[in-house]
Design a protein around this motif. Sequence first.
Motif, mmCIF file in Angstrom:
data_model
loop_
_atom_site.group_PDB
_atom_site.id
_atom_site.type_symbol
_atom_site.label_atom_id
_atom_site.label_comp_id
_atom_site.label_asym_id
_atom_site.label_seq_id
_atom_site.Cartn_x
_atom_site.Cartn_y
_atom_site.Cartn_z
ATOM 1 N N MET A 194 -2.760 65.867 0.771
ATOM 2 C CA MET A 194 -1.446 66.439 0.852
ATOM 3 C C MET A 194 -1.631 67.880 1.142
ATOM 4 O O MET A 194 -2.760 68.522 1.236
ATOM 5 N N SER A 195 -0.373 68.679 1.492
ATOM 6 C CA SER A 195 -0.322 69.881 1.737
ATOM 7 C C SER A 195 -0.532 70.616 0.460
ATOM 8 O O SER A 195 -0.295 69.885 -0.742
ATOM 9 N N THR A 227 1.045 72.828 -1.089
ATOM 10 C CA THR A 227 2.570 73.220 -1.656
ATOM 11 C C THR A 227 2.998 71.633 -2.209
ATOM 12 O O THR A 227 3.352 71.641 -3.361
ATOM 13 N N HIS A 228 2.879 70.663 -1.321
ATOM 14 C CA HIS A 228 3.247 69.473 -1.868
ATOM 15 C C HIS A 228 2.456 69.000 -3.192
ATOM 16 O O HIS A 228 2.825 68.281 -3.994
ATOM 17 N N LYS A 249 3.166 70.650 -6.389
ATOM 18 C CA LYS A 249 4.540 70.160 -6.966
ATOM 19 C C LYS A 249 4.340 68.669 -7.397
ATOM 20 O O LYS A 249 4.784 68.315 -8.656
ATOM 21 N N ALA A 250 3.631 67.984 -6.660
ATOM 22 C CA ALA A 250 3.415 66.457 -7.387
ATOM 23 C C ALA A 250 2.655 66.527 -8.647
ATOM 24 O O ALA A 250 2.720 65.815 -9.566
#
Length: 252
Positions: A179-180, A182-183, A186-187
């Motif tokens: 994932m990035s 940022t993603h 959040k996840a």
Amino acid sequence: MPDVVSEKMILPAGGGAFALSSLTLGIFLNDQPSHRISQGSDRAVHRPLRKHQGWLLPAGSEGVCEYDEDLEFVTVSLDDRLLDEFGLSSGAGFQAIIGDIDPVVLSISLNAAKLGDGGLLYRETMSRALAAQVVQLIKPAPAWHAGIEDRRLRRVLDYIHDNLANDLTLATMADLAAMSSTHFSKAFKKQVGVSPLQYVIGARLDLASVLLRTSRLSVSEIAWRAGYQDMSRFSQHFKRKFAVTPAVYRER
């Protein structure tokens, strides 16, 4: 005794009692719609099984297996010494698996009878591949997996707990989760309830608290093993979580 023992059998309709001295996998080679099995009791339960389905039972299992048609099957038994190499101290004490068999375990087990045809290196490699996959199936999930359904995040959590003494960066964790950053952040917070940084700090302090209670290592050594290079920061974080300094915590 070999680490892996495989047998292929053909038995007439009927069945009977069984008692397993080691962790054993059974794979049916023909359909058994009337198959019944009991484990630890004398009451058999109807569990129809198709070709290439079967069961994985812990060491010490006793019970009865019944079927109304001739049965052709393969059994593969794994020695405790081999399982211990992969972190399973005993082949006993797990929930029996009856029905579908993991594809990798199935493939290796169906060829286990041919292990003797290969050289020593081949036999050892395939035996350990089978043991590793079986342990992965039955070993209890670590506590930090509870409530986490995303396999990518579980992989990250395992990585964190395996590397608490090392430098853990957001970029590395995000890459591991594919994932990035940022993603991933959040996840992670949505699933775990705290940010990756907060989780790492908490895991490190929990490790430190266990080492303080159970070892004679110096506080500075414990701080290092928990991933802290700065003693003042370690003491600050520890006191914030446990309301006392590491030295006082150890004396309790």
